[in-house]
Design a protein around this motif. Structure first.
Motif, PDB file in Angstrom:
ATOM      1  N   LEU A  32       0.828  -1.206   0.000  1.00 18.96           N
ATOM      2  CA  LEU A  32       0.000   0.000   0.000  1.00 18.96           C
ATOM      3  C   LEU A  32       0.864   1.258   0.000  1.00 18.96           C
ATOM      4  O   LEU A  32       0.513   2.267  -0.616  1.00 18.96           O
ATOM      5  CB  LEU A  32      -0.948  -0.007   1.196  1.00 18.96           C
ATOM      6  CG  LEU A  32      -1.900  -1.203   1.282  1.00 18.96           C
ATOM      7  CD1 LEU A  32      -2.917  -0.997   2.400  1.00 18.96           C
ATOM      8  CD2 LEU A  32      -2.610  -1.449  -0.043  1.00 18.96           C
ATOM      9  N   VAL A  33       1.999   1.202   0.694  1.00 24.69           N
ATOM     10  CA  VAL A  33       2.952   2.316   0.647  1.00 24.69           C
ATOM     11  C   VAL A  33       3.422   2.523  -0.792  1.00 24.69           C
ATOM     12  O   VAL A  33       3.489   3.652  -1.288  1.00 24.69           O
ATOM     13  CB  VAL A  33       4.148   2.047   1.577  1.00 24.69           C
ATOM     14  CG1 VAL A  33       5.219   3.122   1.398  1.00 24.69           C
ATOM     15  CG2 VAL A  33       3.692   1.995   3.031  1.00 24.69           C
ATOM     16  N   SER A  34       3.720   1.434  -1.479  1.00 27.97           N
ATOM     17  CA  SER A  34       4.178   1.520  -2.873  1.00 27.97           C
ATOM     18  C   SER A  34       3.107   2.138  -3.766  1.00 27.97           C
ATOM     19  O   SER A  34       3.417   2.934  -4.665  1.00 27.97           O
ATOM     20  CB  SER A  34       4.557   0.133  -3.387  1.00 27.97           C
ATOM     21  OG  SER A  34       5.657  -0.388  -2.677  1.00 27.97           O
ATOM     22  N   LYS A  35       1.850   1.779  -3.529  1.00 29.01           N
ATOM     23  CA  LYS A  35       0.761   2.346  -4.314  1.00 29.01           C
ATOM     24  C   LYS A  35       0.663   3.857  -4.112  1.00 29.01           C
ATOM     25  O   LYS A  35       0.374   4.603  -5.051  1.00 29.01           O
ATOM     26  CB  LYS A  35      -0.564   1.670  -3.956  1.00 29.01           C
ATOM     27  CG  LYS A  35      -0.697   0.247  -4.454  1.00 29.01           C
ATOM     28  CD  LYS A  35      -0.729   0.195  -5.975  1.00 29.01           C
ATOM     29  CE  LYS A  35      -0.787  -1.234  -6.479  1.00 29.01           C
ATOM     30  NZ  LYS A  35      -0.762  -1.282  -7.964  1.00 29.01           N
ATOM     31  N   LEU A  40       1.851   9.456  -6.456  1.00 31.69           N
ATOM     32  CA  LEU A  40       2.642  10.693  -6.419  1.00 31.69           C
ATOM     33  C   LEU A  40       3.521  10.835  -7.656  1.00 31.69           C
ATOM     34  O   LEU A  40       3.626  11.926  -8.245  1.00 31.69           O
ATOM     35  CB  LEU A  40       3.509  10.715  -5.154  1.00 31.69           C
ATOM     36  CG  LEU A  40       2.779  10.988  -3.841  1.00 31.69           C
ATOM     37  CD1 LEU A  40       3.647  10.629  -2.654  1.00 31.69           C
ATOM     38  CD2 LEU A  40       2.367  12.457  -3.765  1.00 31.69           C
ATOM     39  N   GLU A  41       4.154   9.752  -8.061  1.00 25.20           N
ATOM     40  CA  GLU A  41       5.089   9.815  -9.190  1.00 25.20           C
ATOM     41  C   GLU A  41       4.384  10.077 -10.514  1.00 25.20           C
ATOM     42  O   GLU A  41       5.006  10.537 -11.467  1.00 25.20           O
ATOM     43  CB  GLU A  41       5.902   8.523  -9.247  1.00 25.20           C
ATOM     44  CG  GLU A  41       6.927   8.435  -8.112  1.00 25.20           C
ATOM     45  CD  GLU A  41       7.491   7.037  -7.909  1.00 25.20           C
ATOM     46  OE1 GLU A  41       7.002   6.091  -8.588  1.00 25.20           O
ATOM     47  OE2 GLU A  41       8.412   6.885  -7.078  1.00 25.20           O
ATOM     48  N   ASP A 189      -6.529  11.564  -7.774  1.00 21.55           N
ATOM     49  CA  ASP A 189      -6.291  10.165  -8.115  1.00 21.55           C
ATOM     50  C   ASP A 189      -6.463   9.317  -6.867  1.00 21.55           C
ATOM     51  O   ASP A 189      -6.450   9.839  -5.739  1.00 21.55           O
ATOM     52  CB  ASP A 189      -4.902   9.972  -8.706  1.00 21.55           C
ATOM     53  CG  ASP A 189      -4.852   8.823  -9.723  1.00 21.55           C
ATOM     54  OD1 ASP A 189      -5.789   7.998  -9.731  1.00 21.55           O
ATOM     55  OD2 ASP A 189      -3.883   8.754 -10.501  1.00 21.55           O
ATOM     56  N   ASP A 190      -6.605   7.992  -7.063  1.00 18.88           N
ATOM     57  CA  ASP A 190      -6.900   7.149  -5.916  1.00 18.88           C
ATOM     58  C   ASP A 190      -6.698   5.687  -6.239  1.00 18.88           C
ATOM     59  O   ASP A 190      -6.645   5.300  -7.417  1.00 18.88           O
ATOM     60  CB  ASP A 190      -8.355   7.358  -5.463  1.00 18.88           C
ATOM     61  CG  ASP A 190      -9.336   6.669  -6.409  1.00 18.88           C
ATOM     62  OD1 ASP A 190      -9.938   5.666  -5.994  1.00 18.88           O
ATOM     63  OD2 ASP A 190      -9.471   7.123  -7.573  1.00 18.88           O
ATOM     64  N   ALA A 211      -5.672   8.105  -1.180  1.00 21.11           N
ATOM     65  CA  ALA A 211      -6.178   9.297  -1.866  1.00 21.11           C
ATOM     66  C   ALA A 211      -5.062  10.298  -2.116  1.00 21.11           C
ATOM     67  O   ALA A 211      -4.303  10.629  -1.200  1.00 21.11           O
ATOM     68  CB  ALA A 211      -7.277   9.954  -1.031  1.00 21.11           C
ATOM     69  N   LEU A 212      -4.974  10.773  -3.334  1.00 16.59           N
ATOM     70  CA  LEU A 212      -4.035  11.842  -3.675  1.00 16.59           C
ATOM     71  C   LEU A 212      -4.813  13.136  -3.884  1.00 16.59           C
ATOM     72  O   LEU A 212      -5.655  13.224  -4.786  1.00 16.59           O
ATOM     73  CB  LEU A 212      -3.244  11.490  -4.937  1.00 16.59           C
ATOM     74  CG  LEU A 212      -2.284  12.580  -5.430  1.00 16.59           C
ATOM     75  CD1 LEU A 212      -1.223  12.904  -4.373  1.00 16.59           C
ATOM     76  CD2 LEU A 212      -1.610  12.166  -6.740  1.00 16.59           C
ATOM     77  N   TYR A 213      -4.541  14.117  -3.039  1.00 13.36           N
ATOM     78  CA  TYR A 213      -5.173  15.428  -3.127  1.00 13.36           C
ATOM     79  C   TYR A 213      -4.141  16.458  -3.553  1.00 13.36           C
ATOM     80  O   TYR A 213      -2.979  16.414  -3.126  1.00 13.36           O
ATOM     81  CB  TYR A 213      -5.735  15.851  -1.770  1.00 13.36           C
ATOM     82  CG  TYR A 213      -6.803  14.949  -1.204  1.00 13.36           C
ATOM     83  CD1 TYR A 213      -8.138  15.085  -1.578  1.00 13.36           C
ATOM     84  CD2 TYR A 213      -6.485  13.977  -0.259  1.00 13.36           C
ATOM     85  CE1 TYR A 213      -9.125  14.279  -1.035  1.00 13.36           C
ATOM     86  CE2 TYR A 213      -7.466  13.154   0.288  1.00 13.36           C
ATOM     87  CZ  TYR A 213      -8.775  13.313  -0.106  1.00 13.36           C
ATOM     88  OH  TYR A 213      -9.749  12.506   0.429  1.00 13.36           O
ATOM     89  N   GLU A 214      -4.572  17.397  -4.369  1.00 15.44           N
ATOM     90  CA  GLU A 214      -3.719  18.510  -4.773  1.00 15.44           C
ATOM     91  C   GLU A 214      -4.315  19.815  -4.266  1.00 15.44           C
ATOM     92  O   GLU A 214      -5.528  19.994  -4.281  1.00 15.44           O
ATOM     93  CB  GLU A 214      -3.602  18.561  -6.299  1.00 15.44           C
ATOM     94  CG  GLU A 214      -2.683  19.659  -6.802  1.00 15.44           C
ATOM     95  CD  GLU A 214      -2.541  19.658  -8.322  1.00 15.44           C
ATOM     96  OE1 GLU A 214      -1.593  20.297  -8.828  1.00 15.44           O
ATOM     97  OE2 GLU A 214      -3.380  19.027  -8.999  1.00 15.44           O
ATOM     98  N   LYS A 215      -3.447  20.721  -3.810  1.00 14.97           N
ATOM     99  CA  LYS A 215      -3.920  22.033  -3.390  1.00 14.97           C
ATOM    100  C   LYS A 215      -4.390  22.808  -4.622  1.00 14.97           C
ATOM    101  O   LYS A 215      -3.648  22.968  -5.594  1.00 14.97           O
ATOM    102  CB  LYS A 215      -2.797  22.802  -2.692  1.00 14.97           C
ATOM    103  CG  LYS A 215      -3.221  24.173  -2.173  1.00 14.97           C
ATOM    104  CD  LYS A 215      -2.117  24.840  -1.379  1.00 14.97           C
ATOM    105  CE  LYS A 215      -0.929  25.172  -2.269  1.00 14.97           C
ATOM    106  NZ  LYS A 215       0.124  25.909  -1.538  1.00 14.97           N
TER     107      LYS A 215
END
Length: 366
Positions: A32-35, A40-41, A189-190, A211-215
């Motif tokens: 899950l850390v890798s995901k 992010l990448e 993204d998620d 969950a990936l959130y962007e400002k």
């Protein structure tokens, strides 16, 4: 999936069960850390330009790369195991500001991690839940995870990539509880995974989102979440907008002020997972019962049978409202009413309906 999850289940051995639940301390498997880093990448060319903060870092499971890491936690014994990061023992929900973590105002930061989610009002193991530490009033919420998401907004990161229950987004009351966080950050993204990664012996699993959130200036509203397409680890997709909620046809909560004549009574409703645990029709009404009337009786009978077959649904639907295809539902309406009035009915027809409906949902979202 169970065998895979069991084999990678993270271990923490310095906390007993009570402290684990109250601190929300379930550490994060490497997969899950890798995901999280994969997400992010996809959006950031050079991660080395950022300082990474995990304000509830536990053993430091996210500190896996050659990056600038800061790890904070209230649990000093866990911090003793942290490597590859500057560590700070602190209550990350109290007096929250950048300087508390040694971060300058002009520093580019990304918040990562798996913050605690411990709903102190939940009935699940409520006998051992309690509030352990202080919290800024602006951040206070019954669920620690929502408090942590609120705290991130105060730190003004460029991105946030964390694990949390999907229910924080898809349940409208929870989404509103995010307050300023949802005004300044947008889900871009998620990956949705099962809580089985953390509690493989549980009788019911719920969806957790990486969950990936962007400002952003526009933030997000609930309509954005309803139209958003979520993606699961198993390569399924789904959107709230594709479902018609049973809430459009029934009352979910006790309605004692309704003076119409009730034909039956029902247990209060929450989501699909709660339905699996709770009763449906109630023989002896009480103050917490829902009054059912002739005009909406058929929908409560539908819920009763929905529960019977709900185990066929995948985990990622667990925190959704009970849903219905109102047009196709008419094909079994008479059978449901016949069951209620103890008349002859075609049980196989009802079973076939739900098997077909639920199978089509899984196939459609594959």
């Amino acid at each position: 999936m169970f065998k895979m999850i069991q084999s990678i289940k993270p271990k923490q051995n310095h906390l007993d069960e009570k402290m684990t639940i109250n601190l929300g301390s379930f550490y994060t498997p490497k997969i899950l850390v890798s995901k999280a880093y994969e997400l992010l990448e996809k959006y950031i060319k050079n991660l080395k330009e950022y300082t990474f903060l995990d304000s509830s870092c536990g053993y430091g499971d996210f500190f896996t790369q050659d990056l600038d890491y800061i790890g904070a936690d209230i649990d000093e014994m866990a911090l003793n195991k942290v490597k590859n990061a500057k560590s700070i023992c602190t209550n990350s929900l109290f007096e929250v500001h950048r300087s508390k973590f040694g971060i300058k105002d002009n520093q580019k930061i990304i918040i990562i991690g798996n913050p605690p989610y411990n709903d102190k009002t939940s009935i699940i193991r409520s006998e051992i839940k309690k509030e352990l530490h202080s919290c800024d009033e602006k951040l206070r919420h019954r669920d620690l995870g929502i408090s942590f998401l609120r705290s991130y907004e105060l730190l003004n990161p460029d991105f946030v990539c964390v694990l949390h229950p999907l229910s924080y987004l898809i349940k409208e009351a929870n989404f509103k509880a995010l307050k300023d966080f949802k005004l300044h950050f947008r889900l871009i993204d998620d990956v949705v995974v099962s809580s089985e990664f953390f509690t493989p012996k549980s009788s019911t699993f719920f969806p957790i989102i990486i969950a990936l959130y962007e400002k952003t200036k526009q933030g997000m509203d609930y309509e954005y979440i309803k139209k958003y397409t979520f993606k699961t680890l198993e390569q399924h997709t789904f959107s709230l907008s594709q479902f018609d909620s049973i809430n459009h046809y029934i009352c979910k909560y006790p309605n004692p002020k309704d003076t119409r004549k009730a034909v039956a009574y029902f247990h209060p409703l929450r989501d699909i997972n709660a339905l699996k645990r709770n009763k449906t029709f109630i023989q002896n009404p009480n103050k917490n019962a829902i009054k059912i009337f002739k005009e909406n009786l058929k929908y409560y009978i539908y819920i009763h049978f929905f529960k019977k077959y709900a185990h066929l649904l995948p985990y990622y639907f667990g925190n959704m409202d009970i849903f219905i295809d109102n047009a196709s539902f008419k094909s079994i309406e008479d059978e449901l009413l016949a069951w209620f009035y103890q008349k002859k009915y075609n049980e196989e027809k009802i079973k076939t309906y739900f098997l077909h409906y639920f199978t089509n949902l899984k196939d459609k979202n594959a």
